[in-house]
Write a protein that holds these residues in place. Structure first.
Motif, PDB file in Angstrom:
ATOM      1  N   GLY A   1       0.126   0.972  10.885  1.00 48.76           N
ATOM      2  CA  GLY A   1       1.095   0.074  10.277  1.00 48.76           C
ATOM      3  C   GLY A   1       0.654  -0.577   8.983  1.00 48.76           C
ATOM      4  O   GLY A   1       1.190  -1.606   8.587  1.00 48.76           O
ATOM      5  N   PHE A   2      -0.288   0.019   8.279  1.00 49.53           N
ATOM      6  CA  PHE A   2      -0.897  -0.571   7.086  1.00 49.53           C
ATOM      7  C   PHE A   2      -0.197  -0.171   5.792  1.00 49.53           C
ATOM      8  O   PHE A   2      -0.333  -0.824   4.774  1.00 49.53           O
ATOM      9  CB  PHE A   2      -2.372  -0.138   7.048  1.00 49.53           C
ATOM     10  N   VAL A   3       0.579   0.902   5.818  1.00 48.81           N
ATOM     11  CA  VAL A   3       1.110   1.518   4.603  1.00 48.81           C
ATOM     12  C   VAL A   3       2.610   1.265   4.491  1.00 48.81           C
ATOM     13  O   VAL A   3       3.337   1.331   5.487  1.00 48.81           O
ATOM     14  CB  VAL A   3       0.800   3.040   4.610  1.00 48.81           C
TER      15      VAL A   3
ATOM     16  N   ALA B   1       3.361   8.682  10.456  1.00 52.32           N
ATOM     17  CA  ALA B   1       4.123   7.634  11.138  1.00 52.32           C
ATOM     18  C   ALA B   1       3.191   6.522  11.631  1.00 52.32           C
ATOM     19  O   ALA B   1       3.537   5.338  11.578  1.00 52.32           O
ATOM     20  CB  ALA B   1       4.914   8.224  12.304  1.00 52.32           C
ATOM     21  N   ARG B   2       2.009   6.883  12.081  1.00 50.99           N
ATOM     22  CA  ARG B   2       1.053   5.892  12.576  1.00 50.99           C
ATOM     23  C   ARG B   2       0.664   4.894  11.492  1.00 50.99           C
ATOM     24  O   ARG B   2       0.629   3.689  11.729  1.00 50.99           O
ATOM     25  CB  ARG B   2      -0.207   6.601  13.103  1.00 50.99           C
ATOM     26  N   VAL B   3       0.366   5.374  10.278  1.00 52.30           N
ATOM     27  CA  VAL B   3      -0.109   4.471   9.226  1.00 52.30           C
ATOM     28  C   VAL B   3       1.022   3.689   8.567  1.00 52.30           C
ATOM     29  O   VAL B   3       0.785   2.641   7.970  1.00 52.30           O
ATOM     30  CB  VAL B   3      -0.959   5.200   8.162  1.00 52.30           C
TER      31      VAL B   3
ATOM     32  N   LYS C   1      -7.192  16.062   9.240  1.00 57.34           N
ATOM     33  CA  LYS C   1      -7.909  14.985   9.925  1.00 57.34           C
ATOM     34  C   LYS C   1      -7.092  13.707   9.815  1.00 57.34           C
ATOM     35  O   LYS C   1      -6.283  13.548   8.895  1.00 57.34           O
ATOM     36  CB  LYS C   1      -9.283  14.794   9.289  1.00 57.34           C
ATOM     37  N   PRO C   2      -7.293  12.756  10.729  1.00 58.29           N
ATOM     38  CA  PRO C   2      -6.528  11.503  10.674  1.00 58.29           C
ATOM     39  C   PRO C   2      -6.723  10.769   9.337  1.00 58.29           C
ATOM     40  O   PRO C   2      -7.822  10.758   8.782  1.00 58.29           O
ATOM     41  CB  PRO C   2      -7.099  10.686  11.843  1.00 58.29           C
ATOM     42  N   LEU C   3      -5.647  10.185   8.856  1.00 57.27           N
ATOM     43  CA  LEU C   3      -5.717   9.406   7.623  1.00 57.27           C
ATOM     44  C   LEU C   3      -6.611   8.183   7.847  1.00 57.27           C
ATOM     45  O   LEU C   3      -6.540   7.545   8.899  1.00 57.27           O
ATOM     46  CB  LEU C   3      -4.316   8.972   7.198  1.00 57.27           C
ATOM     47  N   PRO C   4      -7.446   7.836   6.865  1.00 55.36           N
ATOM     48  CA  PRO C   4      -8.407   6.741   7.042  1.00 55.36           C
ATOM     49  C   PRO C   4      -7.799   5.359   6.764  1.00 55.36           C
ATOM     50  O   PRO C   4      -8.322   4.581   5.967  1.00 55.36           O
ATOM     51  CB  PRO C   4      -9.501   7.089   6.031  1.00 55.36           C
TER      52      PRO C   4
ATOM     53  N   MET D   1       0.852  -1.177   0.000  1.00 56.07           N
ATOM     54  CA  MET D   1       0.000   0.000   0.000  1.00 56.07           C
ATOM     55  C   MET D   1       0.893   1.234   0.000  1.00 56.07           C
ATOM     56  O   MET D   1       1.767   1.382   0.843  1.00 56.07           O
ATOM     57  CB  MET D   1      -0.891  -0.028   1.244  1.00 56.07           C
ATOM     58  N   LYS D   2       0.668   2.107  -0.970  1.00 56.44           N
ATOM     59  CA  LYS D   2       1.436   3.347  -1.088  1.00 56.44           C
ATOM     60  C   LYS D   2       0.468   4.521  -1.184  1.00 56.44           C
ATOM     61  O   LYS D   2      -0.518   4.458  -1.921  1.00 56.44           O
ATOM     62  CB  LYS D   2       2.317   3.319  -2.330  1.00 56.44           C
ATOM     63  N   LEU D   3       0.783   5.595  -0.448  1.00 60.11           N
ATOM     64  CA  LEU D   3      -0.042   6.799  -0.459  1.00 60.11           C
ATOM     65  C   LEU D   3       0.718   7.954  -1.070  1.00 60.11           C
ATOM     66  O   LEU D   3       1.914   8.114  -0.843  1.00 60.11           O
ATOM     67  CB  LEU D   3      -0.445   7.190   0.969  1.00 60.11           C
TER      68      LEU D   3
END
Length: 191
Positions: A73-75, A100-102, A66-69, A1-3
């Motif tokens: 650790g998903f990305v 950092a969270r995602v 807003k927080p990323l949806p 997964m890449k954003l």
């Protein structure tokens, strides 16, 4: 997964392209508009500066305040070019913390911001009105809408300090692909 956060008119293939004010969502966009913006990471700016199409195509409309949806650790990778300077300093830590969270441990954050020192040097060295106007734009943004103000200025040191405070390290300086001074880093989420 890449954003790809704050994609504007650059639609990166293989990424979820996210923008706060897209003109079109990719699934409902005419194919010719999507193809006009679509590019690969190694050809990020496939068109010369000033010739980009005037429409923004994104996969997801999202306000970065807003927080990323996405779950923790998903990305695997986040790309954010010329966006962080548009976030007020009182909100920037929250955004970097959320990135950092995602990201998974070992995930990459590839970030590029105008180099405030280089921009200031352009202003000091300006010999024409156009050169002076250009340097002022690099420092303050175009201010053509609510998203185009530059709230923060960064140097390599200040950007690395910000990212280190949010668990990033393993910094790699990347080549400047812009026509103006930038700080362009790859950072790894270490914790």
């Amino acid at each position: 997964m890449k954003l790809h956060l704050g994609c504007e008119t650059v639609y990166l293939k293989g990424y979820i392209n996210i923008d706060g004010a897209p003109d079109h969502i990719a699934d409902d966009c005419p194919i010719e508009l999507l193809e006009q913006n679509a590019t690969e990471f190694d050809k990020y700016y496939k068109q010369d500066f000033g010739t980009l199409p005037g429409h923004v195509v994104a996969d997801l409309e999202h306000d970065l305040r807003k927080p990323l949806p996405f779950p923790n650790g998903f990305v695997d990778e986040v790309v954010m070019y010329q966006v962080l300077e548009h976030v007020p300093s009182y909100e920037v830590g929250k955004l970097v913390s959320d990135i950092a969270r995602v990201l998974r441990i070992g995930g990459a954050f590839i970030v590029s911001v105008p180099d405030i020192r280089g921009s200031a040097e352009l202003l000091v060295d300006a010999e024409t009105d156009q050169e002076e106007d250009w340097a002022i734009r690099l420092i303050h943004g175009t201010q053509r809408n609510q998203w185009s103000h530059h709230y923060c200025g960064y140097t390599g040191r200040t950007l690395k300090t910000l990212l280190t405070g949010h668990g990033f390290g393993g910094f790699e300086d990347m080549p400047n692909i812009n026509c103006y001074p930038v700080v362009h880093l790859k950072a790894i989420k270490e914790k």
